[in-house]
Scaffold this active site. Sequence first.
Site, PDB file in Angstrom:
ATOM      1  N   ARG A 222     -29.867  10.284  27.653  1.00 25.58           N
ATOM      2  CA  ARG A 222     -29.166  10.680  26.621  1.00 25.58           C
ATOM      3  C   ARG A 222     -28.884  12.279  26.435  1.00 25.58           C
ATOM      4  O   ARG A 222     -30.055  12.662  27.185  1.00 25.58           O
ATOM      5  CB  ARG A 222     -29.627  10.148  25.197  1.00 25.58           C
TER       6      ARG A 222
ATOM      7  N   TYR B  59     -24.698   6.274  31.112  1.00 26.11           N
ATOM      8  CA  TYR B  59     -25.950   5.856  31.334  1.00 26.11           C
ATOM      9  C   TYR B  59     -26.250   5.607  29.789  1.00 26.11           C
ATOM     10  O   TYR B  59     -26.229   6.272  28.707  1.00 26.11           O
ATOM     11  CB  TYR B  59     -26.677   7.105  31.734  1.00 26.11           C
TER      12      TYR B  59
ATOM     13  N   LYS C 220     -28.121   3.304  20.028  1.00 27.74           N
ATOM     14  CA  LYS C 220     -28.366   4.344  19.366  1.00 27.74           C
ATOM     15  C   LYS C 220     -27.127   4.603  18.575  1.00 27.74           C
ATOM     16  O   LYS C 220     -27.434   4.958  17.484  1.00 27.74           O
ATOM     17  CB  LYS C 220     -28.943   5.722  20.076  1.00 27.74           C
TER      18      LYS C 220
ATOM     19  N   HIS D   7     -35.462   3.352  13.512  1.00 27.66           N
ATOM     20  CA  HIS D   7     -36.022   3.535  15.035  1.00 27.66           C
ATOM     21  C   HIS D   7     -37.381   2.722  14.998  1.00 27.66           C
ATOM     22  O   HIS D   7     -38.199   3.402  15.159  1.00 27.66           O
ATOM     23  CB  HIS D   7     -36.012   4.825  15.341  1.00 27.66           C
TER      24      HIS D   7
ATOM     25  N   SER E 103     -40.682   9.268  21.091  1.00 27.25           N
ATOM     26  CA  SER E 103     -40.738   8.865  22.366  1.00 27.25           C
ATOM     27  C   SER E 103     -42.087   9.112  22.938  1.00 27.25           C
ATOM     28  O   SER E 103     -42.704   9.958  22.474  1.00 27.25           O
ATOM     29  CB  SER E 103     -39.583   9.437  23.207  1.00 27.25           C
TER      30      SER E 103
ATOM     31  N   CYS F  26     -44.780   7.293  23.040  1.00 26.60           N
ATOM     32  CA  CYS F  26     -46.005   6.834  22.328  1.00 26.60           C
ATOM     33  C   CYS F  26     -46.389   5.508  22.453  1.00 26.60           C
ATOM     34  O   CYS F  26     -47.204   4.771  21.803  1.00 26.60           O
ATOM     35  CB  CYS F  26     -45.890   7.036  20.909  1.00 26.60           C
TER      36      CYS F  26
ATOM     37  N   ASP G 189     -37.318  -1.700  19.494  1.00 21.34           N
ATOM     38  CA  ASP G 189     -36.776  -0.564  19.197  1.00 21.34           C
ATOM     39  C   ASP G 189     -36.067   0.004  17.895  1.00 21.34           C
ATOM     40  O   ASP G 189     -36.173   1.011  17.373  1.00 21.34           O
ATOM     41  CB  ASP G 189     -35.750  -0.193  20.431  1.00 21.34           C
TER      42      ASP G 189
ATOM     43  N   ARG H 144     -34.846   2.744  33.967  1.00 23.71           N
ATOM     44  CA  ARG H 144     -35.009   1.874  33.058  1.00 23.71           C
ATOM     45  C   ARG H 144     -34.679   0.370  33.637  1.00 23.71           C
ATOM     46  O   ARG H 144     -34.058   0.147  34.650  1.00 23.71           O
ATOM     47  CB  ARG H 144     -33.708   2.096  32.125  1.00 23.71           C
TER      48      ARG H 144
END
Length: 611
Positions: free
Chosen positions: A71, A213, A222, A242, A264, A266, A289, A388
């Site tokens: 992103r 992407y 998102k 989120h 992110s 974690c 997510d 990914r």
Amino acid sequence: MNLNELKHAGLKKWIEEAEALMTPDSVEVCDGSPAEYDRMIKVLLDAKLATPLKARPHSYLFRSDPSDVARVENRTYIASKSQDDAGPTNNWIDPAELKNTMTGLYKGCMKGRTMYVIPFSMGPVGSDIAKIGVEITDSAYVVVNMHIMTRVGTKVLDVLGSDGFYVPCFHSIGKPLAAGESDNGKWPCAPLEHKYISHFPETREIWSYGSGYGGNALLGKKCLALRIASVLARDEGWLAEHMLILKITNPQGAVKYMAAAFPSACGKTNLAMLIPTLPGWKVQTVGDDIAWMKPGADGRLYAINPEAGFFGVAPGTSNDSNFNAMESIKKNTIFTNCGLTEDGDIWWEQIGYGAPGKTIIDWKGNEKPAPQTDKPVKGEEIAHPNARFTAPAKQCPVIADEWEDPKGVPISAFLFGGRRPSTVPLINQSKNWVHGVFMGSITGSEITAAALDLKAGTVRRDPFAMLPFCGYHMGDYFNHWIKLGKKAEAEGNGDKLPKIFFCNWFRKNKDDKFMWPGYGENSRALAWVFDRCDGKDNCVETAIGNLPKPGSIEPPTGVSAEDMAELCKVDTEGWKKEIADVRANHYPKFGDKLPKVLYEELDAIEKRLNG
Ligand code: SAT
Ligand code: MN
């Protein structure tokens, strides 16, 4: 499907306008069928963008352009009419100006390509909580990913009817083709300065240009499910968050659902698919997510996972760190920017084994010696760190039966957390709703190496893990959470709201070693949360919240009684610094819009710490 078969006049007109502007060679309305998926894969194989994987049925590897790997937050815009509505933490451009610029870029941008029209549902088709979007794109890679990540096709158009609401989403990779030209193995995208990921909150529109992407291009994720949905949720009285959603069952067979937000890196996907080490406990996955939650008639908050797949970070995923994710990606999976082994399989750093054979193709397409171990070597990565997998959620061995229930699942607990080597205890229950909102608002991770302008040791705060994903002013967002609590209380449903917790799996000791093993052992903290929701006498009230009563969490092997006590105590001096940091560096960012009750919360905690 032919455009003339479309029942929705507004949708048809919008598609025709897009076609006139972007001038593709042809237009296709996607039906979401397996045959369509295979046809798109054929297009991608012919363009030499996809590599079939011998080792995984019906699975393909893609390599993106090195400039198009994640992103792009600095090219992501919230174009509300007033800059103040976007707030200080979002990039803003006047919507008329931005549309003008982007219309210029969109002009003729699909020449030589097909324009795909993807009707998709975020959430089970027809669910009261679900929303419909329609993405126009010139990328077959986007079509196949959307097939996995959302519910696509004719059934969505049926629900939309002749005048239903949908979020219109424009997407172009920004690389028209000349006559006879083909992508020929080169991932198409536009240079960074032409990339725009734009959101128009008032008109509920998304315009994306220049990137192919992930979250830049799969606009259901998102862009719609968080940035636009957060605005819809504010206006309509629900929550778009989120958060992962998990189902947990205790040894007696009682079930609860929990939703958790972490910045992110974690381990959100890992927690959603955790295998408990605590005997008799079971964790199953509803989502990894995003959670959409609405108050039900009974006053409880019901959550759906708006997505249908996992778009997970590959490096670091192994049988040890996330067995269920590894099982989920054995077939029907799209891999992007992973390594390719000699035997036709994917490989990445920390996959749990060295690469087989003598050589490997890295994510840039270069041949390299096959690594003997799976240890990452900085600057020499075989897989890009943001490589990914895109896999259907139904392939997860522990997907919960209710994961597609249109009613959603009732949430008992919210968890917030971050990487905090010091100060923040293993698990802590908020004293009440507003204190919980306070906890969410100060969420963040300590940065380890000095990065950008921040010193090592500084906490990079990511309130509610929503900083990059909130479509409006974060101060108003905090207020929305507070209002939701007040409303429930006014209706006599205060006790039905989820209880709020803050957890931290990342405490370190003086020797810089992790004090808590994490992964499956986190089930011990989840079990404590479970019992807390039932009002079990397992906590002590402290200045910072309700902490585990000594003995209420059995330490896992390797954690001493002293460490356990340290993990569950109030670090008074550390918290005084925390409060001072929030007061001086964090809350002022939100200016006048920061709800007064959060400053009052800060004062109250400080007073308790001093008292
Ligand atoms: O690329 S996505 O936005 O889908 C994933 C992420 O960056 O968190
Ligand atoms: Mn995410």
